[in-house]
Design a protein around this motif. Structure first.
Motif: not given
Length: 181
Positions: A40, A43-44, A46-50, A52
């Motif tokens: 997870r 994946s975060l 990669q989504q630039k949701q640093y 989280k």
């Protein structure tokens, strides 16, 4: 009396075997939960949701009892992505002594060198990159590439900061640029 001792010994052995199998099963669950948290977190990233991602990496580290160097390096990558370079450096340094093998530790030194380059601490960055190559000579080309990438990233951040600065403020923004990403 012998029958009683044998029965007691068998029951004791069964109890120990059950306890061991329960501990083994619990350990397997913890490993699976840790692996899921790491997936997870990646994946975060990669989504630039640093933020989280950092929380997921921290959760994975907690599941392992706080001794997961790969989890700590992930936390550091997430902090770096969020622009918290100083915190990323600190967490990367925490991970270094936890690696059981020099090749994995070499990767951590390469990450540390990259972070130190972003911060602008070039002497420490060179030392970290050199340590990475000393630990694993096969990383030399990768370390050079990582160093070049970090230098480009730093130059871009300094340039972006200077473009947004008012006249006379360029130097103060350039000094703060390593915190930008």
């Amino acid at each position: 009396m012998n029958t009683r001792i044998r029965t007691l010994s068998i029951l004791t052995a069964l109890a120990l075997a059950f306890a061991a199998s329960s501990a083994w099963a619990e350990e397997g669950i913890v490993r699976e939960d840790t692996a899921r948290a790491l997936q997870r977190a990646e994946s975060l990233i990669q989504q630039k949701q640093y933020r989280k991602a950092a929380a997921e990496f921290e959760r994975a580290n907690e599941l392992t009892g706080g001794s997961c160097p790969d989890c700590l390096l992930g936390v550091a990558r997430a902090y770096s992505g969020a622009g918290q370079v100083d915190a990323a450096i600190q967490v990367t340094r925490m991970a270094l002594p936890l690696f059981p093998s020099s090749d994995r530790q070499a990767q951590a030194y390469s990450q540390l060198g990259s972070l130190l380059t972003l911060k602008g601490d070039m002497d420490s960055a060179r030392a970290a990159f050199q340590k990475a190559v000393e630990l694993d000579g096969s990383l030399e080309l990768q370390v050079r590439s990582t160093m070049a990438e970090a230098l480009l990233k730093r130059a871009s951040a300094v340039e972006a900061a200077s473009r947004t600065a008012a006249p006379g403020e360029t130097e103060s923004f350039a000094a703060a640029a390593p915190q930008l990403q």
